[in-house]
Scaffold this motif. Structure first.
Motif, PDB file in Angstrom:
ATOM      1  N   GLU A  91      -8.521   4.323  -0.944  1.00 46.40           N
ATOM      2  CA  GLU A  91      -7.786   3.980  -2.166  1.00 46.40           C
ATOM      3  C   GLU A  91      -8.422   4.541  -3.440  1.00 46.40           C
ATOM      4  O   GLU A  91      -8.410   3.898  -4.493  1.00 46.40           O
ATOM      5  CB  GLU A  91      -7.643   2.463  -2.283  1.00 46.40           C
ATOM      6  N   GLY A 100      -4.676   5.469   1.851  1.00 47.27           N
ATOM      7  CA  GLY A 100      -3.882   4.596   0.997  1.00 47.27           C
ATOM      8  C   GLY A 100      -2.941   5.300   0.066  1.00 47.27           C
ATOM      9  O   GLY A 100      -1.773   4.924  -0.053  1.00 47.27           O
ATOM     10  N   HIS A 102      -0.647   2.546   1.871  1.00 45.46           N
ATOM     11  CA  HIS A 102      -0.852   1.105   1.808  1.00 45.46           C
ATOM     12  C   HIS A 102       0.317   0.479   1.057  1.00 45.46           C
ATOM     13  O   HIS A 102       0.488   0.698  -0.146  1.00 45.46           O
ATOM     14  CB  HIS A 102      -2.159   0.763   1.098  1.00 45.46           C
ATOM     15  N   GLU A 104      -2.337  -0.120   5.618  1.00 41.42           N
ATOM     16  CA  GLU A 104      -2.522  -1.501   5.161  1.00 41.42           C
ATOM     17  C   GLU A 104      -1.145  -2.093   4.916  1.00 41.42           C
ATOM     18  O   GLU A 104      -0.312  -1.488   4.228  1.00 41.42           O
ATOM     19  CB  GLU A 104      -3.373  -1.602   3.887  1.00 41.42           C
ATOM     20  N   CYS A 105      -0.917  -3.268   5.483  1.00 39.90           N
ATOM     21  CA  CYS A 105       0.343  -3.974   5.291  1.00 39.90           C
ATOM     22  C   CYS A 105       0.133  -5.427   5.690  1.00 39.90           C
ATOM     23  O   CYS A 105      -0.937  -5.798   6.168  1.00 39.90           O
ATOM     24  CB  CYS A 105       1.464  -3.341   6.120  1.00 39.90           C
ATOM     25  N   THR A 143      -3.235  -6.331   7.658  1.00 40.25           N
ATOM     26  CA  THR A 143      -4.291  -7.000   6.896  1.00 40.25           C
ATOM     27  C   THR A 143      -4.180  -8.512   7.105  1.00 40.25           C
ATOM     28  O   THR A 143      -3.181  -9.094   6.695  1.00 40.25           O
ATOM     29  CB  THR A 143      -4.146  -6.683   5.398  1.00 40.25           C
TER      30      THR A 143
END
Length: 592
Positions: A399, A437, A449, A499-500, A548
């Motif tokens: 990120e 990300g 993400h 990422e979720c 996540t």
């Protein structure tokens, strides 16, 4: 209470020797708030007012016996060390990991230093040893600065996703006798079509000698070869393994490896045992593949914190249990997030069939120090972990942490792209995710993400594919974080949602944090998970996801498990939800 030697198992499973001495257990410890220990020569005279500490648990942990959440910047460790009398030549002290700046003294003599909290430390100490009892003293200096890689450890600032810090030794300490030049690491890559295995052995220095490789399966020899090292610091083998049993999550077959290095000059011999898994990770025709077959990644974001030991699992069984819990939920991958995990975790992933994304912990302030420390540690971690078949991807940045302005500042973008290049030079057998990300500039996968901010994921992905320079998120200070940087080519890259989810459940304090509103009942929690899973399933563009996260940790309550590893929903329910994902009949869309 810890009985016996804590963490007694051999700490480096891909390179095992018969002779070694575990130094875990009781040590003496002293904080040095005024940083006077060097001036007062504590390394020579001993610690003046020590307290007991249990190694290898970090200072902040309950298991250490110290449990100081805000320790001094400088701390000291001390213990006695008696080397077996038959260890006559080279002796190496190894520390699995120690955060952050480590200086080691034996009998008052400094034998070496190391900067970084994640990569292993190896120091020759024979020249400083004496017969009988020796004094081993370790000085560790840490700080709250974000100019050093620290991952999720809170620093001068603390985000809602940061946790308490980690100071000092947090992985096993041991010593072993070695020849003048020793085997230090291995790597391999395998081609499923030809059956050709390329196997490399790396040495502690240049050597004129002979390296022998033997591979067996269930005690039956499969391949044997020898090469002359030719005064080089590594050796390479190419052998064909016909009808090899492939390694995969469904069938994690492993082969035993024996290595023997003969030094022609000194006649010394170094022998180690290892293992390997025949598997091939590739990106072909826009698809992420394992052993030539399309792979749909079903992952969990795993931060790697543990009850009692904090950064350090209390036992080897706890590491195994985390792998087993991940698999029991119907997932096939762990993204070890912002932590270079204990190699014993990777061992159990190898044995049990769990894919792993290996990630470098970030700093957050771009400086020369960050460039030097992150790059140096990342190189050492790749060398440490590239022999693990479970590791299928390298992730040096997350990120844009530490490279916040790479879209405008060419030196930051050059840093990211340079580290991607170094990673590929060290290991070309795995995909590299340059910056996970958003703000893609280099790498083999386009990873995003998305936390479903009241819009379905399929629509948002379609928009990003159509316009990669559109915003993925603006949550970081209102700055627009685009899917790909100008000039970056995402055409044909597999797309993964790394990422979720992030749905919270439970209540600890007013500081509780998760993504979105926190459901108040178990049924509402399950409903939200099912809704997000349905959105993932409805997005044919995706070739995988990472949920996540594995467990709650302090104020972050978005785990599928509580911190003590109790499931928030029955494991069978979670498995049923995630088993439905995989897009077996979908035609994947690709970047660009």
């Amino acid at each position: 209470m810890i009985m016996g030697v804590p963490r007694p198992e051999y700490p480096r499973p891909t390179l095992v020797r018969d002779q070694w001495l575990n130094l875990n257990g009781p040590w003496l410890f002293e904080m040095d708030a005024e940083d006077q220990g060097l001036r007062s020569a504590w390394f020579s005279t001993g610690l003046p007012k020590p307290s007991p500490i249990v190694v290898p648990y970090p200072v902040e942990s309950e298991a250490s016996g110290i449990q100081q959440l805000v320790p001094a910047d400088v701390v000291w460790y001390q213990r006695e060390l008696e080397i077996p009398v038959d260890w006559q030549d080279r002796v190496v002290l190894r520390i699995g990991a120690c955060d952050h700046w480590t200086r080691v003294f034996v009998n008052g003599q400094e034998v070496g230093q190391h900067r970084g909290g994640y990569a292993p430390i190896a120091l020759d100490i024979a020249h400083a040893l004496k017969p009988g009892v020796n004094r081993l003293v370790i000085r560790v200096q840490d700080s709250l600065s974000w100019t050093q890689p620290r991952g999720k450890q809170a620093g001068t600032t603390r985000w809602p996703i940061d946790y308490d810090s980690v100071t000092g030794i947090w992985q096993t300490v041991w010593v072993e006798p070695l020849p003048t030049v020793s085997i230090e690491s291995t790597s391999f890559d395998y081609c499923c079509v030809s059956g050709e295995l390329t196997y490399r052995v790396y040495f502690s220095g240049q050597i004129d000698g002979e390296q022998t490789l033997e591979i067996s399966r269930n005690g039956v020899p499969v391949a044997k070869a020898s090469v002359e090292t030719g005064l080089r610091s590594e050796a390479r083998f190419k052998v064909v393994i016909e009808d090899g049993e492939l390694w995969s999550p469904a069938a994690p077959h492993l082969y035993d490896v024996s290595l023997k290095l003969v030094n022609h000059r000194t006649n010394e011999i170094d022998e180690v045992t290892s293992y390997l898994g025949l598997r091939e990770v590739s990106v072909d025709n826009g698809e992420l593949r394992l052993n030539g077959e399309r792979l749909f990644l079903k992952g969990i974001l795993d931060q790697g914190y543990f009850p009692g030991g904090w950064y350090t699992a209390m036992t080897d069984d706890d590491l195994r249990a985390d792998v087993e819990l991940t698999l029991a939920m119907g997932l096939n991958c762990a993204r070890k997030h912002q932590k270079a995990e204990d190699p014993r975790y990777l061992y159990w992933a190898d044995r049990l069939g769990l894919l792993v994304w290996a990630e470098m912990p970030s700093g957050k302030i771009f400086t020369t120090e960050l460039i030097e420390t992150l790059t140096g540690e990342w190189i050492e971690l790749i060398k440490r972990d590239r022999a693990h078949p479970s590791v299928i991807a390298w992730v040096p940045f997350n990120e844009s942490w530490g490279v916040w302005h790479q879209a405008e500042r060419p030196e930051q973008r050059a840093f990211v792209e340079g580290v991607v290049g170094i990673t590929k030079a060290l290991d070309s057998s795995r995909p590299v995710v340059g910056n996970d990300g958003w703000e893609f500039s280099a790498g083999d996968l386009w990873t995003l993400h998305l936390y479903f901010e009241n819009r379905d994921v399929a629509t948002r992905l379609a928009e990003l594919i159509e316009q990669p320079d559109s915003s993925v998120t603006d949550e970081y200070g209102g700055l627009k974080r685009v899917g790909a940087l100008p000039g970056a080519n995402i055409e044909g890259l597999p797309i993964l949602l790394t990422e979720c989810g992030g749905v919270g459940f439970g209540h600890y304090s007013e500081e509780d944090f998760s993504y979105g509103e926190i459901p108040q009942t178990e049924q509402a929690f399950e409903t939200q998970i099912r809704e997000i899973a349905a959105m993932i399933g409805a997005a044919p563009q995706l070739q995988g996801f990472v949920w996540t996260q594995l467990t709650d940790i302090q104020q972050e309550i978005n785990g599928l498990l509580y911190f003590d590893r109790r499931p928030k929903l029955p494991l069978a329910t979670l498995r049923e939800i995630f088993d439905q994902l995989g897009h077996e009949n979908a035609v994947f869309a690709k970047g660009g």
